[in-house]
Design a protein around this motif. Structure first.
Motif, PDB file in Angstrom:
ATOM      1  N   SER A  62       4.904 -15.284  -1.656  1.00 55.56           N
ATOM      2  CA  SER A  62       5.028 -13.854  -1.968  1.00 55.56           C
ATOM      3  C   SER A  62       4.765 -13.558  -3.445  1.00 55.56           C
ATOM      4  N   ALA A  84       0.760  -3.058   9.621  1.00 53.24           N
ATOM      5  CA  ALA A  84       1.174  -4.226   8.834  1.00 53.24           C
ATOM      6  C   ALA A  84       0.549  -5.493   9.422  1.00 53.24           C
ATOM      7  N   GLU A 124      -1.971  -1.978  -1.537  1.00 52.92           N
ATOM      8  CA  GLU A 124      -0.902  -1.290  -0.820  1.00 52.92           C
ATOM      9  C   GLU A 124      -1.501  -0.079  -0.110  1.00 52.92           C
ATOM     10  N   LYS A 145       1.252  -4.084   1.493  1.00 58.39           N
ATOM     11  CA  LYS A 145       2.313  -3.414   2.260  1.00 58.39           C
ATOM     12  C   LYS A 145       1.804  -2.061   2.764  1.00 58.39           C
ATOM     13  N   HIS A 180       3.169   1.776   3.881  1.00 56.78           N
ATOM     14  CA  HIS A 180       4.260   2.750   3.919  1.00 56.78           C
ATOM     15  C   HIS A 180       3.769   4.019   4.587  1.00 56.78           C
ATOM     16  N   ASP A 227       6.998 -15.438   3.501  1.00 60.12           N
ATOM     17  CA  ASP A 227       7.797 -14.479   2.749  1.00 60.12           C
ATOM     18  C   ASP A 227       8.804 -15.178   1.846  1.00 60.12           C
TER      19      ASP A 227
END
Lengths: 251, 251
Positions: free
Chosen positions: A43, A130, A104, A147, A149, A7
């Protein structure tokens, strides 16, 4: 060769220090020694091949050997948004769609979603998804870590539409009516690096009021061939078709 | 609307009699009554919409209402052949690939296959996979019921190659080397109703001696995009790409 996402953004250094979960995996799961090599993914999608130069109690130190030069990412950023499906289906949508290049994931409660997850359950589920995305991204040699969500309200989902250049809804009725043009049109005209939101219903599909709300936000209904695909299969068709068109056909 | 495959060729009749497993499903699972409608799929791919005119102790009698006219089948007959993968992965390859239009499945022991199934286990597995294929074909509204063949020797598999017009091997090394042309070339030049054998390795992939044997039988190594797909994901990519090219792009 193993692959680890870290990250931080890439900047040239003589030594990169790796700790936390990747440290654990490198030393305890893979039992790598000095001289072993793997890929490090930053990243900002820079990927370098590295070699271990030292193993310490909480850190592995590595040096850069080479940059990875093959493009592993779709030229479109595709967000896969799913009305919560039953059981563990979302888990394997995330696994497979990560392999197939999704950028995503968004989960949201559709009107026919059977599962009802409270905030606590959503937080736990998000963590698990994740982790699945990370493992799939490492295994499939991605340079983007998708990612995840998870939303608790459909209204919150609708407010996100404006962040995307295109919004597609995979719609069973469109498939039944033989709609074949929308996906082709998108792929023939889209510009590189566009952001595409692709929306998939749960097992029971979307209610007319839901598709109406999507259409009011500039979504396009899109068929994915004449066969009726399950909730968890449709995202894989879409991503495979996008890869085929952009990475094989138009190469 | 429900859909049932029956093992006879279509010929026009005033009454069709349905027994066995579909009878059970119609009367006990769906609890249909006189007047209820569903699709009946014959072994020669004719599909008719029918209405129940009588329910008896071991038979349902139906009359034809209309023919289904939307083409649900790929214009290529694609056989998905898998080196036996671990666990229940073959089961979901069969489920998903049936939804995506596969014509037939073959399982064979690859050199890196971990599972070792004897004849008894293979027979049981075959029954289970055939049931999964039937349910997926009904659900996805196919007009072909894919058959499942499980082989106990790789040599037996090689003798089947001559039954096909094209043989593709999804090969991880081809993906890594950026091979993008073979699948596109096939889809741009193939004639309707050609028979394609598409071969996928188990988790450990194929050994060089295996790909050599395939190549000696006119197989072509083919990449499926730059990301490394799992054993169970690659067949879904291929079928989705074929559908996209033939059913959306070239429609």
């Amino acid at each position: 060769m193993q692959r680890y996402f870290i990250d931080e953004k890439y900047e040239p250094k003589t030594t990169y220090k790796i700790s936390g979960e990747p440290y654990h995996h490198i030393t305890h799961v893979m039992r790598m020694k000095e001289g072993a090599q793997f890929y490090l993914v930053f990243s900002d999608q820079v990927v370098i091949q590295v070699e271990i130069i030292g193993i310490y109690s909480h850190e592995v130190h590595v040096k850069e050997i080479a940059k990875e030069n093959q493009e592993k990412e779709l030229s479109l950023a595709i967000t896969v948004a799913c009305g919560y499906p039953k059981g563990d289906k979302f888990e394997w949508i995330v696994q497979k769609a990560t392999e197939l290049g999704a950028a995503e994931f968004i989960g949201f409660p559709a009107k026919t979603s059977v599962v009802k997850w409270d905030e606590k359950k959503l937080a736990k589920k998000q963590q698990r998804l994740a982790k699945i995305a990370r493992e799939a991204a490492e295994q499939s040699q991605r340079s983007v870590l998708p990612k995840v969500h998870l939303l608790s309200k459909q209204e919150d989902f609708l407010t996100l539409f404006s962040h995307y250049d295109y919004v597609l809804v995979a719609y069973e009725e469109s498939a039944k009516q033989g709609e074949t043009a929308e996906l082709v049109h998108l792929l023939q005209t889209v510009q590189n690096n566009s952001r595409v939101l692709a929306i998939f219903g749960p097992e029971g599909g979307f209610l007319p009021e839901e598709t109406t709300a999507f259409l009011q936000k500039q979504a396009v209904l899109c068929g994915l061939g004449p066969r009726i695909l399950r909730a968890e299969t449709a995202p894989l068709y879409l991503l495979s078709a996008v890869s085929y068109h952009l990475e094989l056909l138009n190469k």
